[in-house]
Motif scaffolding. Sequence first.
Motif, PDB file in Angstrom:
ATOM      1  N   ILE A 298      -2.225  -7.667  -2.585  1.00  0.00           N
ATOM      2  CA  ILE A 298      -2.732  -7.066  -3.825  1.00  0.00           C
ATOM      3  C   ILE A 298      -3.767  -5.986  -3.511  1.00  0.00           C
ATOM      4  N   ILE A 299      -4.674  -6.290  -2.595  1.00  0.00           N
ATOM      5  CA  ILE A 299      -5.697  -5.326  -2.210  1.00  0.00           C
ATOM      6  C   ILE A 299      -5.052  -4.123  -1.528  1.00  0.00           C
TER       7      ILE A 299
ATOM      8  N   ILE B 208      -3.519   3.175  -3.911  1.00  0.00           N
ATOM      9  CA  ILE B 208      -3.808   4.073  -5.036  1.00  0.00           C
ATOM     10  C   ILE B 208      -4.902   5.063  -4.639  1.00  0.00           C
TER      11      ILE B 208
ATOM     12  N   SER C 115       0.832  -1.205   0.000  1.00  0.00           N
ATOM     13  CA  SER C 115       0.000   0.000   0.000  1.00  0.00           C
ATOM     14  C   SER C 115       0.862   1.249   0.000  1.00  0.00           C
TER      15      SER C 115
ATOM     16  N   SER D 161       2.380   1.958  -3.498  1.00  0.00           N
ATOM     17  CA  SER D 161       1.466   2.588  -4.453  1.00  0.00           C
ATOM     18  C   SER D 161       1.158   4.037  -4.060  1.00  0.00           C
TER      19      SER D 161
ATOM     20  N   PHE E 108      -2.163  -2.864  -2.228  1.00  0.00           N
ATOM     21  CA  PHE E 108      -1.619  -2.027  -3.300  1.00  0.00           C
ATOM     22  C   PHE E 108      -2.713  -1.166  -3.925  1.00  0.00           C
ATOM     23  N   LEU E 109      -3.891  -1.756  -4.156  1.00  0.00           N
ATOM     24  CA  LEU E 109      -5.009  -1.030  -4.766  1.00  0.00           C
ATOM     25  C   LEU E 109      -5.549   0.056  -3.836  1.00  0.00           C
ATOM     26  N   VAL E 110      -5.640  -0.269  -2.548  1.00  0.00           N
ATOM     27  CA  VAL E 110      -6.113   0.721  -1.582  1.00  0.00           C
ATOM     28  C   VAL E 110      -5.123   1.888  -1.497  1.00  0.00           C
TER      29      VAL E 110
ATOM     30  N   GLN F  91      -3.409 -12.300  -1.601  1.00  0.00           N
ATOM     31  CA  GLN F  91      -4.527 -11.448  -1.997  1.00  0.00           C
ATOM     32  C   GLN F  91      -4.607 -10.196  -1.118  1.00  0.00           C
TER      33      GLN F  91
END
Length: 261
Positions: free
Chosen positions: A147-148, A154, A79, A82, A150-152, A144
């Motif tokens: 991955i989440i 953003i 996180s 990103s 990293f998206l959060v 997983q």
Amino acid sequence: MEYLGYFASIIIGITLGLIGGGGSILTIPILVYLFAINPDQATSYSLFIVGLTAMFGSYSHYRMGNLKLKSALYFAVPSVISILIIREVIFPQIASTLFSVASYTVSKDFLIMIIFSILMITAAISMIKKKQPDLKSTETNYWQLSIIGFLVGIVTGFLGAGGGFLIIPALLFFANLPMKQAVGTSLLIITINSTIGFVGDLYIGTPINYTFLLSVSAMALIGMFIGSRLSKKIDGTKLKPLFGWFVLVMGFYILAKEILL
């Protein structure tokens, strides 16, 4: 409006203390509409206010045994990566005015508020839904979870939002944590994400009014203290739908205000 803004800042802390998220959803509108801070700078201020408030909240939950450090780190490390990419590389490159069509101009500030309102509406719908995940499995899916994370990051980087409303479901589904531990762990992740994001903004020279920032943060900390106390007596999951309806109304209000007014 400033007095209303300081009162609303207390609600930021109460929300974070009770349900481990949602405070950042309130911070941006409070800064923009009640304190007249431009949306670009409000994203930086939000990172500091939410990060500082969440830090005290995470310590409170640590004392109650509600922190799962391993899950927090697997989520927070990607996180942070990103967040730094968005705030230090991409965000400064976005022009103040994106494009103009006839007499209508789409600005960076307008884009921030539109995306934020859509995010508020989406988050509100997830809060209103009362269905809880099936936690029959006790195994944590760290891949997983990362991955989440990293998206959060953003979302956090672009909007200055702590992302608790996204982190909580991730911890429930992929780390299989009970609600109380998900709240405490979420606050630690928010602390890490927001702090790194704010320090990055300082590095690139974002102007900061520390007197104002500390005064708003102080009110949010009062709210966090109240929220943490209430969390021992009130089940945060029961308050989520009510808070969700409030966020939904706020989301549609911001959307209408930015587009129509």
